[in-house]
Every structure is written in structure tokens, then in C-alpha cells.
Write a protein that holds these residues in place. Structure first.
Motif, PDB file in Angstrom:
ATOM      1  N   LEU A  24       3.077  -2.094   4.611  1.00 32.91           N
ATOM      2  CA  LEU A  24       2.371  -2.661   3.464  1.00 32.91           C
ATOM      3  C   LEU A  24       2.866  -2.104   2.134  1.00 32.91           C
ATOM      4  N   LEU A  25       3.297  -0.836   2.136  1.00 33.25           N
ATOM      5  CA  LEU A  25       3.661  -0.174   0.884  1.00 33.25           C
ATOM      6  C   LEU A  25       4.989   0.554   1.044  1.00 33.25           C
ATOM      7  N   PRO A  26       5.750   0.661  -0.044  1.00 23.67           N
ATOM      8  CA  PRO A  26       6.980   1.467  -0.002  1.00 23.67           C
ATOM      9  C   PRO A  26       6.633   2.941   0.143  1.00 23.67           C
TER      10      PRO A  26
ATOM     11  N   HIS B   2       5.008   1.309  -5.635  1.00 26.43           N
ATOM     12  CA  HIS B   2       5.574   2.622  -5.347  1.00 26.43           C
ATOM     13  C   HIS B   2       4.649   3.756  -5.793  1.00 26.43           C
ATOM     14  N   LEU B   3       3.747   3.460  -6.735  1.00 28.26           N
ATOM     15  CA  LEU B   3       2.833   4.480  -7.238  1.00 28.26           C
ATOM     16  C   LEU B   3       1.617   4.692  -6.337  1.00 28.26           C
TER      17      LEU B   3
ATOM     18  N   LEU C 137       0.375  11.031   6.805  1.00 25.06           N
ATOM     19  CA  LEU C 137      -0.471  10.081   7.523  1.00 25.06           C
ATOM     20  C   LEU C 137      -0.386   8.688   6.897  1.00 25.06           C
ATOM     21  N   LEU C 138      -0.476   8.621   5.558  1.00 27.72           N
ATOM     22  CA  LEU C 138      -0.410   7.326   4.872  1.00 27.72           C
ATOM     23  C   LEU C 138       0.975   6.697   4.999  1.00 27.72           C
TER      24      LEU C 138
ATOM     25  N   THR D 118       3.021   7.071   7.528  1.00 26.56           N
ATOM     26  CA  THR D 118       3.133   6.562   8.898  1.00 26.56           C
ATOM     27  C   THR D 118       2.338   5.274   9.093  1.00 26.56           C
ATOM     28  N   LEU D 119       1.093   5.274   8.576  1.00 27.73           N
ATOM     29  CA  LEU D 119       0.206   4.134   8.813  1.00 27.73           C
ATOM     30  C   LEU D 119       0.551   2.934   7.933  1.00 27.73           C
ATOM     31  N   LEU D 120       0.535   3.145   6.601  1.00 28.06           N
ATOM     32  CA  LEU D 120       0.692   2.027   5.665  1.00 28.06           C
ATOM     33  C   LEU D 120       2.152   1.675   5.400  1.00 28.06           C
ATOM     34  N   GLY D 121       3.040   2.647   5.584  1.00 28.99           N
ATOM     35  CA  GLY D 121       4.434   2.389   5.290  1.00 28.99           C
ATOM     36  C   GLY D 121       5.262   1.967   6.485  1.00 28.99           C
TER      37      GLY D 121
END
Length: 325
Positions: A165-167, A191-192, A154-155, A157-160
């Protein structure tokens, strides 16, 4: 306590060998053959039956199961896990290569889990049946019920993918070798974020409710009623009297968390393509890399046994009434 410690260490030896025997039998009897998996699609004129038999002989897979176990055991007592079937590199070298990435991921996750969950659990116990306790309990149960692999997807798909926003994979960007120190550090932190978040939320929710439940149980004891009768304030009763006596089950739980520092999270490391122990474990299982699987399993077993021993010894430091004979 010294005599007790010696006896416990001696008990660890047959326990460890029993674990190695069961693990070796399970992975050896599992369906699949490392040679055929390596050469899948090549069992034709270019890869004859003789070549297949030669590779099995090279790996020692032509020997009976009990003979293979004792060969492995002979190496293990000499601190040698052998060479990997997949690339013929020493298993110890491969583990040490992947260990730093897993340690960084799990140490950060465990630090965040403990530093947030324990105070949250204490606060919930102090505000028992309040609005905060009910709302936090609902949120924590929701977080605990979320599978971490589903949350990871989910993260990602949404944030990446959608918000970018994030790798979403790996430990660093492709151009990280050309970065100076602070941009390189920021790249690592980015990346963390996603894997640490997925690892932390479930453990945080469980630990906070566990801490709350233990404190509420301790609060009902007679000596806590005596502390209330003396006129002590809530903060002193909870933190000085109740929390100290709630440490024993918490220490037990923390001891179970210690092996996770090294064993890693197999599913999450695979999803995020994190180059750690979990990914190494997954690839070893899929390729039936017996030496690597045994090496990782034995290290995890040793950590579990040692952490349980240390937890038992810490009980006496937390509560002087505990005596070992």
C-alpha cells in the motif's frame, strides 16, 4: 529581563565549548580509524603503510589530540566545520543538503504530535476516571511502550511488503522526476506516511499523558477550588485557569523538542533510507567522519542551549509573577 538575557547568553559560551571538548574527546577516543575504515580490505601491496601514513597526515590525524582539537576550534570560531573525511566536501554543504528532508519530516511529525496530544490530554483531564480516560490511558501507554524502530519494521512488513500500500524507503519514487506537480506531491506524501507515523505515535502518547498529569496536578490547587466555588463551568475552569498555569512545564517540554527538528531520528531515517540529517549522522559515525560528527553535534548543542534560553524567557510571559534578577 534584558540583564538576565545577557548573562544567560554569556553563560552559553563556556557551556558550548565544554560540550565541543567532551564530544571531540569521545569521538576521537572511540575504537576505529577513519583511514583504515575507508581502506578496509585494501591493506595489501596496493595500499602500503606509507600510503596509510600519508592519508593520516592529510587528515591531520598524526597530530596529538589536543592539537587537533585546537585546530578544529580555530575553524569553528570562524564558522568553518572543515571538510568531510568521506568525500572531502565541506561539512556545512553536506548538512544544508540533508537539512530540508529532516525539517519536512520532523515539522510534520511535531505539528501532528502537539495538535493531537494536547487536546487529548486536556480531554482526559476533564474526564478524569471516566471510561474514556481509562481506555485512552491504556492505548497511550501501549503506544508509548512500542519501540519506534520495531514499529517501523512492522509497518514496513505489513503495509509495504505484504499489502503493497505504501512505499517503504526514500523520499520519492524513481520516476518522480517525470511527474507533474500534483502526482509528484502525492508521491511525496505517500513516502512521508510511514516515517511520520513512527515518529508521531510515541511522542503523541507521552505528551498527552504528560499534559493530563500536569492539568490534574493544577486542578488540585486552591485557586481552582475557588473557581469551582464561583460556579464556573468545567470548560472555563480547565481551559482558562488550569491550562494557562500548566503551560510552564509544557513549554519546557516543547523546548526539548525543538532540537529534534534538525537533529533528526538516526534509526528511523536509516531504516526508511530517508536522506536527512539522521542518516548523515549515522553514516558519519560508522565511517568515523570526525568533522561531520562534530558539525552535527555542535549544531544540536547550540539548538538545545538556545531553546532552553527561549523557554526561560517565555516563562515570564506566561506567568507575570516570575521575575528575573
Amino acid at each position: 529581563m534584558f540583564n538576565y538575557s545577557i548573562r544567560r547568553v554569556l553563560y552559553l559560551i563556556p557551556t558550548l565549548f565544554g560540550i565541543t571538548l567532551v564530544t571531540f574527546l569521545v569521538i576521537s577516543l572511540a575504537p576505529g580509524d577513519p583511514v583504515s575504515l575507508q581502506q578496509s580490505g585494501l591493506m595489501n601491496a596496493n595500499f602500503s603503510q606509507k600510503a596509510y601514513d600519508d592519508m593520516r597526515r592529510l587528515y591531520g590525524l598524526d597530530k596529538p589530540l589536543h592539537v587537533r582539537y585546537f585546530i578544529w576550534l580555530d575553524r569553528f570560531v570562524r564558522f568553518d566545520f572543515g571538510n568531510s573525511f568521506s568525500d572531502n566536501r565541506p561539512v556545512t554543504e553536506k548538512i544544508m543538503e540533508k537539512l530540508p528532508a529532516t525539517l519536512v519530516l520532523n515539522i510534520i511529525s511535531m505539528f501532528l504530535t502537539i495538535s493531537i496530544a494536547v487536546p487529548a490530554g486536556i480531554l482526559s483531564a476533564m474526564k478524569h476516571k471516566s471510561v474514556y480516560d481509562k481506555i485512552s490511558g491504556l492505548i497511550f501507554y501501549m503506544l508509548y511502550s512500542l519501540p519506534n524502530f520495531w514499529l517501523a519494521l512492522l509497518l514496513i512488513t505489513l503495509l509495504g511488503l505484504k499489502l503493497d500500500l505504501l512505499p517503504i524507503y526514500g523520499i520519492e519514487s524513481d520516476q518522480s522526476a517525470t511527474l507533474t506537480f500534483f502526482p509528484w506531491l502525492w508521491d511525496r506524501i505517500l513516502h512521508l506516511i510511514l516515517p511520520v507515523t513512527c515518529l508521531t505515535l510515541g511522542g503523541f502518547a507521552y505528551l498527552s499523558r504528560f499534559c493530563r498529569g500536569i492539568l490534574l496536578e493544577v486542578i488540585r490547587q486552591d485557586y481552582i477550588r475557588t473557581a469551582w466555588a464561583k460556579g464556573l463551568n468545567k470548560r472555563t475552569v480547565i481551559l482558562k485557569h488550569a491550562f494557562r498555569n500548566a503551560l510552564i512545564p509544557l513549554v519546557t517540554l516543547f523546548a526539548l523538542m525543538v532540537p529534534l527538528l534538525v537533529s533528526g531520528s538516526v534509526i528511523l531515517e536509516y531504516i526508511f533510507n530517508w536522506p536527512g540529517i539522521g542518516q548523515l549522522y549515522f553514516n558519519a559515525i560508522m565511517s568515523r567522519d570526525y568533522p561531520t560528527i562534530m558539525g552535527l553535534s555542535v549544531i544540536s548543542a547550540i539548538l538545545v542551549l538556545i531553546s532552553n534560553l527561549l523557554a526561560d524567557l517565555l516563562y515570564a510571559l506566561i506567568d507575570p509573577r516570575i521575575m528575573y534578577k
